[in-house]
Motif scaffolding. Structure first.
Motif, PDB file in Angstrom:
ATOM      1  N   LYS A 179      62.006  39.003  91.227  1.00 21.09           N
ATOM      2  CA  LYS A 179      61.199  39.834  92.111  1.00 21.09           C
ATOM      3  C   LYS A 179      59.841  40.054  91.473  1.00 21.09           C
ATOM      4  O   LYS A 179      59.748  40.385  90.293  1.00 21.09           O
ATOM      5  N   ASP A 235      67.934  53.064  96.680  1.00 18.58           N
ATOM      6  CA  ASP A 235      67.585  52.286  97.873  1.00 18.58           C
ATOM      7  C   ASP A 235      68.824  51.595  98.423  1.00 18.58           C
ATOM      8  O   ASP A 235      68.781  50.414  98.768  1.00 18.58           O
ATOM      9  N   ASP A 252      69.071  45.044  94.213  1.00 19.55           N
ATOM     10  CA  ASP A 252      67.788  45.534  94.688  1.00 19.55           C
ATOM     11  C   ASP A 252      67.583  47.040  94.516  1.00 19.55           C
ATOM     12  O   ASP A 252      67.443  47.788  95.475  1.00 19.55           O
TER      13      ASP A 252
HETATM   14 MG    MG Z   1      64.045  46.174  98.235  1.00 17.15          MG
END
Ligand code: MG
Ligand code: ATP
Ligand code: MG
Length: 333
Positions: free
Chosen positions: A37, A166, A184
């Protein structure tokens, strides 16, 4: 020299999210594929350099602590590093440019199958489960098994004193064997949708808004999973914020919604603890412990929510007596 360019070969883009793009990359040395990422970080003109560096360091430290996670229901995090981008970039934002520094935060993690809980939720056949027997189109024990695995991953995160921040279906991967991996993680105190952030808590003010692709059709959007205290912005929340998100996920796993409009209405009511009649007449009757668990998880008072270990125990006890064929290999695409 950049570490990214010299050690990895970019195979392809996996997608863009709220605050970063993810690429499939092959490591030059071990020849294995990773998901990396990239988060673009730009120093805000209003922010003193010292404060910027401080926040940058804190974020890097937090992301690196993800590498301590080691659990079969968690996406493996390997490392994270920062690279400074040279300043001669084309930048429309005239107020900041020439003097601004752009950093890219790289987060190297395990490359996962591209199937997520979100795909499961949007696939009617998958939701009927291997048994095909379902309440209102859902194989509840099967759905609960996916949920249990998710909670076991989150429990591990919490025992390492980390918060995911999240949790939502598209951040929970499911591989071909039905194994769940939570991935994530939300970066600390950085709002992924740029709303409701209090100035002091926008950790990386300069984080670029990669075109926000929130769930627009659903109205409430990706924020429908955030706890009330997290939606207020600020940093005044703890691991129980993840429990709230898990509660919304639990409901969605057990209660199919067919349009963005329906989902918007039902989830908004759910956040106010009003459940649909069909839920009250079916799931709440057949699985009373599940109903009680759900309500406790989405309590507005963080301290009233069960911790992840308690959620795991309750789900396990609900599942007792059911033969779960869910770990059978099942392809639902
Ligand atoms: Mg994300
Ligand atoms: P959000 O930022 O709101 O979570 P998103 O999940 O779509 O939105 P990202 O988290 O940035 O965006 O991820 C972009 C894409 O990369 C998604 O399709 C996601 O499934 C994929 N992805 C993220 N992490 C991994 C991983 N470890 N392995 C494989 N694919 C991944
Ligand atoms: Mg994601």
């Amino acid at each position: 020299y950049t570490r990214y360019a010299s050690e990895f070969e970019e195979i392809g883009a996996l997608g863009k999210g709220g605050f970063g793009s993810v690429f499939q990359c092959r490591n030059a040395l071990d020849k294995r594929d990773y998901a990396i990422k990239k988060v673009l970080i730009r120093c805000d003109a209003k922010l003193p350099q010292i404060e910027f560096s401080r926040r940058l360091k804190r974020t890097l430290r937090e992301v690196k602590s993800l590498a301590s996670l080691d659990h079969s229901n968690i996406v493996r995090y390997y490392t994270a590093w920062l690279e400074l981008e040279q300043a001669n970039h084309n930048d429309n934002n005239h107020s900041v440019t020439s003097t601004s520094q752009r950093y890219i935060l790289y987060i190297q993690m395990q490359f996962c199958s591209q199937k997520t809980l979100a795909d499961f939720l949007s696939n009617e056949e998958a939701r009927k489960g291997p048994s095909g027997s379902s309440i209102g189109g859902v194989d509840i024990p099967y759905a609960l098994n996916l949920f249990l695995q998710t909670c076991q991953g989150v429990k591990h995160v919490h025992t390492q004193c980390l918060i995911h921040r999240d949790l939502k279906p598209n951040n929970v991967f499911i591989d071909d064997t039905g194994a769940v991996k939570v991935g994530d993680f939300g970066l600390s105190r950085e709002s992924s949708d740029n709303s409701g952030e209090s100035e002091a808590e926008t950790a990386l003010t300069g984080a670029e808004n990669y075109s926000y692709n929130g769930d627009i059709t659903a109205g409430v959007g990706t924020r429908s999973y955030a706890s009330p205290e997290q939606m207020k912005g600020g940093s005044d929340y703890d691991s129980s914020t993840d429990i709230y998100s898990l509660g919304i996920i639990l409901f969605e796993l057990c209660f199919p919604m067919y349009t963005g409009m329906e989902r918007n209405i039902v989830l908004t009511k759910l956040r106010n603890h009003i459940l649909p009649d069909q839920w009250m007449e079916s799931v709440a009757v057949d699985f009373p412990k599940l109903h009680t668990l759900l309500l406790s998880m989405i309590s507005n008072k963080p301290e009233d929510r069960p911790d992840a270990a308690a959620v795991v125990r309750t789900v396990q006890s609900i599942l007792e007596g059911f033969t779960i064929s869910s770990l059978d290999r099942r392809d639902y695409e």
